[in-house]
Design a protein around this motif. Sequence first.
Motif, short mmCIF file in Angstrom:
data_model
loop_
_atom_site.label_atom_id
_atom_site.label_comp_id
_atom_site.label_asym_id
_atom_site.label_seq_id
_atom_site.Cartn_x
_atom_site.Cartn_y
_atom_site.Cartn_z
N ALA A 224 9.54 32.56 35.64
CA ALA A 224 9.56 33.20 36.95
C ALA A 224 8.56 34.35 36.99
O ALA A 224 8.21 34.95 35.96
CB ALA A 224 10.96 33.70 37.27
N ASP A 225 8.11 34.67 38.20
CA ASP A 225 7.20 35.80 38.37
C ASP A 225 7.90 37.13 38.13
O ASP A 225 7.31 38.06 37.59
CB ASP A 225 6.61 35.79 39.79
N VAL A 226 9.16 37.20 38.56
CA VAL A 226 9.93 38.44 38.44
C VAL A 226 11.26 38.13 37.76
O VAL A 226 11.93 37.16 38.13
CB VAL A 226 10.20 39.08 39.82
N VAL A 227 11.62 38.92 36.76
CA VAL A 227 12.90 38.76 36.06
C VAL A 227 13.67 40.07 36.19
O VAL A 227 13.16 41.14 35.83
CB VAL A 227 12.70 38.40 34.57
N VAL A 228 14.89 39.97 36.70
CA VAL A 228 15.74 41.16 36.86
C VAL A 228 17.06 40.91 36.16
O VAL A 228 17.74 39.90 36.44
CB VAL A 228 15.99 41.48 38.35
N ASP A 229 17.40 41.80 35.26
CA ASP A 229 18.71 41.77 34.60
C ASP A 229 19.68 42.53 35.49
O ASP A 229 19.62 43.76 35.59
CB ASP A 229 18.60 42.42 33.21
N SER B 16 9.50 43.67 32.40
CA SER B 16 8.05 43.53 32.48
C SER B 16 7.66 42.06 32.43
O SER B 16 8.29 41.25 31.74
CB SER B 16 7.39 44.29 31.33
N GLY B 17 6.60 41.71 33.17
CA GLY B 17 6.17 40.32 33.23
C GLY B 17 4.93 40.19 34.08
O GLY B 17 4.06 41.07 34.09
N GLU C 110 5.93 47.23 33.39
CA GLU C 110 6.74 47.71 32.28
C GLU C 110 8.21 47.72 32.67
O GLU C 110 8.54 47.67 33.86
CB GLU C 110 6.30 49.12 31.85
N ASP C 111 9.07 47.77 31.66
CA ASP C 111 10.51 47.75 31.91
C ASP C 111 10.93 48.99 32.71
O ASP C 111 10.58 50.13 32.35
CB ASP C 111 11.28 47.71 30.59
N LEU C 112 11.70 48.73 33.78
CA LEU C 112 12.20 49.81 34.61
C LEU C 112 13.65 49.52 34.97
O LEU C 112 14.09 48.37 34.91
CB LEU C 112 11.37 49.94 35.90
N HIS C 113 14.38 50.53 35.37
CA HIS C 113 15.78 50.33 35.72
C HIS C 113 16.17 51.19 36.92
O HIS C 113 15.49 52.17 37.24
CB HIS C 113 16.71 50.65 34.54
N THR D 241 12.25 54.58 33.25
CA THR D 241 11.62 53.60 32.39
C THR D 241 12.64 53.06 31.39
O THR D 241 13.66 53.69 31.10
CB THR D 241 10.44 54.23 31.64
N GLY D 242 12.34 51.86 30.86
CA GLY D 242 13.26 51.23 29.93
C GLY D 242 14.36 50.48 30.67
O GLY D 242 14.42 50.44 31.91
N LEU D 243 15.26 49.88 29.88
CA LEU D 243 16.35 49.07 30.43
C LEU D 243 17.69 49.69 30.08
O LEU D 243 17.86 50.25 29.00
CB LEU D 243 16.28 47.64 29.88
N LEU D 244 18.63 49.59 31.02
CA LEU D 244 20.02 49.98 30.74
C LEU D 244 20.73 48.75 30.22
O LEU D 244 21.26 47.94 30.97
CB LEU D 244 20.69 50.51 32.02
#
Length: 251
Positions: free
Chosen positions: A95-100, A114-115, A120-123, A234-237
Amino acid sequence: MPTERGTTSNTDRIMDLWVNSWIAALVVGTITWGLIIWCLVAYRRRRGTVGFPRQTSFNLPLEVFYLTIPIFMVLVFFYFTDRDQQAIDDRSQPADVVVDVRGKQWAWDFNYKSGNVIQEDLHEAGVQAHLTGNTIDKEQLPTLYLPVNKSVDLELNSRDVIHSFWVPAFLQKRDMIPGKTNYIRFTPTKEGTYDGKCAELCGEYHSEMLFRVKVVSESEFQAHMDQLKAGGNTGLLGVEYDRNPNLNETK
Protein backbone atom coordinates in the motif's frame (compact mmCIF):
# COMPACT_ATOMS: atom_id res chain seq x y z
CA MET A 1 -26.85 2.72 2.83
CA PRO A 2 -24.95 5.19 5.05
CA THR A 3 -22.85 6.39 2.11
CA GLU A 4 -22.81 6.86 -1.63
CA ARG A 5 -21.02 5.20 -4.51
CA GLY A 6 -17.39 6.09 -5.09
CA THR A 7 -16.45 6.90 -1.50
CA THR A 8 -13.68 4.27 -1.51
CA SER A 9 -12.42 1.65 -3.92
CA ASN A 10 -14.59 -0.93 -2.15
CA THR A 11 -17.93 0.80 -1.60
CA ASP A 12 -19.32 0.11 -5.07
CA ARG A 13 -18.48 -3.59 -4.85
CA ILE A 14 -19.98 -3.90 -1.37
CA MET A 15 -23.15 -2.03 -2.33
CA ASP A 16 -23.65 -4.16 -5.45
CA LEU A 17 -23.19 -7.38 -3.48
CA TRP A 18 -25.62 -6.18 -0.78
CA VAL A 19 -28.32 -4.92 -3.15
CA ASN A 20 -28.13 -7.89 -5.53
CA SER A 21 -28.29 -10.32 -2.59
CA TRP A 22 -31.48 -8.62 -1.41
CA ILE A 23 -32.94 -8.75 -4.92
CA ALA A 24 -32.18 -12.47 -5.14
CA ALA A 25 -33.64 -13.04 -1.67
CA LEU A 26 -36.83 -11.15 -2.58
CA VAL A 27 -37.23 -13.17 -5.80
CA VAL A 28 -36.84 -16.44 -3.90
CA GLY A 29 -39.15 -15.18 -1.16
CA THR A 30 -41.83 -14.13 -3.67
CA ILE A 31 -41.75 -17.54 -5.36
CA THR A 32 -41.86 -19.33 -2.02
CA TRP A 33 -44.75 -17.22 -0.70
CA GLY A 34 -46.59 -17.74 -3.98
CA LEU A 35 -46.23 -21.51 -3.78
CA ILE A 36 -47.37 -21.52 -0.15
CA ILE A 37 -50.47 -19.46 -0.97
CA TRP A 38 -51.20 -21.63 -4.03
CA CYS A 39 -50.99 -24.81 -1.91
CA LEU A 40 -53.25 -23.27 0.72
CA VAL A 41 -55.87 -22.48 -1.90
CA ALA A 42 -55.52 -25.51 -4.20
CA TYR A 43 -55.37 -28.13 -1.47
CA ARG A 44 -57.68 -26.64 1.11
CA ARG A 45 -60.34 -28.86 2.61
CA ARG A 46 -63.54 -28.50 0.64
CA ARG A 47 -66.96 -28.24 2.23
CA GLY A 48 -68.46 -31.64 2.81
CA THR A 49 -65.10 -33.45 2.61
CA VAL A 50 -64.61 -36.13 5.26
CA GLY A 51 -61.56 -38.16 6.25
CA PHE A 52 -57.98 -37.58 5.25
CA PRO A 53 -56.80 -36.90 1.69
CA ARG A 54 -54.90 -39.61 -0.17
CA GLN A 55 -51.47 -40.00 1.40
CA THR A 56 -48.30 -40.07 -0.71
CA SER A 57 -45.17 -41.66 0.71
CA PHE A 58 -42.74 -39.79 -1.52
CA ASN A 59 -42.39 -37.79 -4.71
CA LEU A 60 -38.93 -38.30 -6.21
CA PRO A 61 -38.98 -35.44 -8.77
CA LEU A 62 -40.17 -32.99 -6.11
CA GLU A 63 -37.53 -34.14 -3.63
CA VAL A 64 -34.76 -33.81 -6.22
CA PHE A 65 -36.02 -30.31 -7.02
CA TYR A 66 -36.04 -29.34 -3.34
CA LEU A 67 -32.45 -30.60 -3.00
CA THR A 68 -30.79 -29.27 -6.15
CA ILE A 69 -32.27 -25.77 -6.29
CA PRO A 70 -31.20 -24.74 -2.74
CA ILE A 71 -27.71 -26.20 -3.31
CA PHE A 72 -27.42 -24.23 -6.56
CA MET A 73 -28.55 -21.04 -4.81
CA VAL A 74 -26.06 -21.48 -1.97
CA LEU A 75 -23.22 -22.07 -4.43
CA VAL A 76 -24.13 -18.93 -6.39
CA PHE A 77 -24.28 -16.82 -3.22
CA PHE A 78 -20.97 -18.31 -2.07
CA TYR A 79 -19.26 -17.60 -5.39
CA PHE A 80 -20.14 -13.90 -5.49
CA THR A 81 -19.47 -13.39 -1.78
CA ASP A 82 -16.09 -15.11 -1.94
CA ARG A 83 -15.14 -13.27 -5.14
CA ASP A 84 -15.84 -9.87 -3.62
CA GLN A 85 -14.32 -10.73 -0.26
CA GLN A 86 -11.09 -11.87 -1.92
CA ALA A 87 -10.95 -8.64 -3.92
CA ILE A 88 -11.65 -6.44 -0.89
CA ASP A 89 -9.03 -8.17 1.29
CA ASP A 90 -6.36 -8.44 -1.44
CA ARG A 91 -3.07 -7.21 0.01
CA SER A 92 -0.77 -8.78 -2.58
CA GLN A 93 0.64 -5.36 -3.52
CA PRO A 94 2.19 -2.95 -0.98
CA ALA A 95 0.00 0.00 0.00
CA ASP A 96 1.01 3.61 -0.50
CA VAL A 97 0.11 4.50 3.09
CA VAL A 98 0.29 2.23 6.15
CA VAL A 99 -1.31 3.31 9.42
CA ASP A 100 -1.13 1.32 12.64
CA VAL A 101 -4.51 2.06 14.28
CA ARG A 102 -4.62 1.21 17.98
CA GLY A 103 -7.89 1.20 19.89
CA LYS A 104 -7.77 1.82 23.61
CA GLN A 105 -10.30 2.43 26.35
CA TRP A 106 -11.75 4.76 25.09
CA ALA A 107 -9.92 6.54 22.30
CA TRP A 108 -7.59 5.92 19.36
CA ASP A 109 -3.91 6.23 18.52
CA PHE A 110 -2.80 6.59 14.89
CA ASN A 111 0.74 5.57 13.92
CA TYR A 112 1.72 6.72 10.43
CA LYS A 113 4.46 4.42 9.18
CA SER A 114 7.17 5.58 6.81
CA GLY A 115 6.80 4.41 3.22
CA ASN A 116 6.01 5.65 -0.27
CA VAL A 117 4.07 8.72 0.86
CA ILE A 118 5.12 9.20 4.50
CA GLN A 119 8.79 10.12 4.94
CA GLU A 120 9.25 9.03 8.56
CA ASP A 121 7.35 7.37 11.39
CA LEU A 122 4.87 9.72 13.04
CA HIS A 123 2.08 9.32 15.57
CA GLU A 124 -1.00 11.05 16.87
CA ALA A 125 -2.51 10.10 20.24
CA GLY A 126 -6.26 10.54 20.66
CA VAL A 127 -8.23 11.59 23.72
CA GLN A 128 -11.60 10.19 24.75
CA ALA A 129 -14.69 12.16 23.82
CA HIS A 130 -17.03 13.26 26.62
CA LEU A 131 -20.74 13.07 25.88
CA THR A 132 -22.70 15.37 28.20
CA GLY A 133 -25.87 15.83 26.18
CA ASN A 134 -24.56 19.00 24.58
CA THR A 135 -23.15 19.35 21.08
CA ILE A 136 -19.58 18.07 20.99
CA ASP A 137 -16.72 19.78 19.20
CA LYS A 138 -15.81 17.22 16.55
CA GLU A 139 -12.56 19.04 15.88
CA GLN A 140 -11.35 17.67 19.22
CA LEU A 141 -12.03 14.04 18.28
CA PRO A 142 -9.15 11.73 17.30
CA THR A 143 -8.77 12.22 13.56
CA LEU A 144 -7.17 9.89 11.03
CA TYR A 145 -5.81 11.70 7.95
CA LEU A 146 -5.67 9.85 4.64
CA PRO A 147 -4.61 11.09 1.17
CA VAL A 148 -7.19 10.73 -1.57
CA ASN A 149 -6.54 8.19 -4.34
CA LYS A 150 -3.70 6.51 -2.44
CA SER A 151 -4.03 2.87 -1.36
CA VAL A 152 -4.19 2.49 2.41
CA ASP A 153 -3.43 -0.38 4.75
CA LEU A 154 -4.95 -0.01 8.21
CA GLU A 155 -3.26 -2.30 10.71
CA LEU A 156 -5.87 -2.74 13.43
CA ASN A 157 -4.63 -3.46 16.94
CA SER A 158 -6.05 -3.18 20.44
CA ARG A 159 -4.20 -1.96 23.48
CA ASP A 160 -6.50 -3.63 26.01
CA VAL A 161 -9.86 -5.26 25.19
CA ILE A 162 -11.72 -6.11 21.98
CA HIS A 163 -12.71 -3.04 19.98
CA SER A 164 -14.05 -2.66 16.45
CA PHE A 165 -12.99 -0.10 13.84
CA TRP A 166 -16.03 1.18 11.95
CA VAL A 167 -16.49 4.02 9.50
CA PRO A 168 -20.10 3.64 8.26
CA ALA A 169 -19.42 5.61 5.07
CA PHE A 170 -16.72 3.10 4.08
CA LEU A 171 -19.05 0.09 4.55
CA GLN A 172 -16.27 -1.85 6.25
CA LYS A 173 -15.94 -2.87 9.88
CA ARG A 174 -13.37 -5.11 11.51
CA ASP A 175 -12.63 -6.22 15.06
CA MET A 176 -9.48 -5.23 16.93
CA ILE A 177 -8.35 -8.14 19.08
CA PRO A 178 -5.57 -7.95 21.71
CA GLY A 179 -2.47 -9.77 20.48
CA LYS A 180 -3.74 -10.07 16.88
CA THR A 181 -3.41 -7.66 13.96
CA ASN A 182 -6.32 -7.39 11.53
CA TYR A 183 -6.24 -5.39 8.33
CA ILE A 184 -8.46 -3.20 6.17
CA ARG A 185 -7.21 -2.34 2.66
CA PHE A 186 -8.91 0.31 0.54
CA THR A 187 -8.28 3.43 -1.50
CA PRO A 188 -10.26 6.54 -0.46
CA THR A 189 -11.53 8.13 -3.66
CA LYS A 190 -13.61 11.06 -2.42
CA GLU A 191 -12.39 13.89 -0.21
CA GLY A 192 -14.40 14.62 2.89
CA THR A 193 -14.73 14.08 6.64
CA TYR A 194 -16.30 10.83 7.81
CA ASP A 195 -17.47 9.87 11.29
CA GLY A 196 -16.24 6.67 12.90
CA LYS A 197 -16.79 4.83 16.15
CA CYS A 198 -16.02 1.66 18.04
CA ALA A 199 -18.64 -0.96 17.16
CA GLU A 200 -17.83 -3.47 19.91
CA LEU A 201 -19.05 -3.01 23.49
CA CYS A 202 -15.74 -2.39 25.23
CA GLY A 203 -16.58 -1.02 28.64
CA GLU A 204 -18.29 1.78 30.53
CA TYR A 205 -17.47 4.59 28.08
CA HIS A 206 -17.82 2.61 24.84
CA SER A 207 -20.24 5.22 23.44
CA GLU A 208 -17.56 7.90 23.81
CA MET A 209 -14.99 6.06 21.68
CA LEU A 210 -15.48 8.28 18.65
CA PHE A 211 -13.15 9.40 15.90
CA ARG A 212 -13.15 10.93 12.43
CA VAL A 213 -11.42 10.21 9.13
CA LYS A 214 -10.37 13.13 6.94
CA VAL A 215 -9.68 12.26 3.32
CA VAL A 216 -7.67 15.15 1.92
CA SER A 217 -5.44 15.99 -1.02
CA GLU A 218 -1.87 14.74 -0.90
CA SER A 219 -0.57 18.26 -0.26
CA GLU A 220 -2.92 18.67 2.73
CA PHE A 221 -1.89 15.24 3.96
CA GLN A 222 1.80 16.13 3.78
CA ALA A 223 1.07 19.41 5.55
CA HIS A 224 -0.51 17.49 8.41
CA MET A 225 2.48 15.13 8.55
CA ASP A 226 4.78 18.19 8.73
CA GLN A 227 2.62 19.58 11.53
CA LEU A 228 2.98 16.33 13.49
CA LYS A 229 6.74 16.38 12.96
CA ALA A 230 7.00 20.00 14.07
CA GLY A 231 4.99 19.11 17.18
CA GLY A 232 7.48 16.41 18.17
CA ASN A 233 5.20 13.49 17.28
CA THR A 234 7.97 11.46 15.70
CA GLY A 235 8.23 7.71 16.15
CA LEU A 236 5.45 5.21 16.84
CA LEU A 237 3.33 4.60 19.93
CA GLY A 238 3.80 0.85 19.85
CA VAL A 239 3.16 -2.17 22.04
CA GLU A 240 4.89 -0.58 25.02
CA TYR A 241 1.64 1.29 25.63
CA ASP A 242 -0.59 -1.77 25.32
CA ARG A 243 -2.48 -3.10 28.32
CA ASN A 244 -4.30 -6.40 28.60
CA PRO A 245 -6.28 -6.58 31.87
CA ASN A 246 -6.39 -10.38 31.67
CA LEU A 247 -2.60 -10.69 31.49
CA ASN A 248 -1.53 -8.04 34.02
CA GLU A 249 1.11 -9.38 36.32
CA THR A 250 0.65 -8.91 40.06
CA LYS A 251 3.73 -7.91 42.00
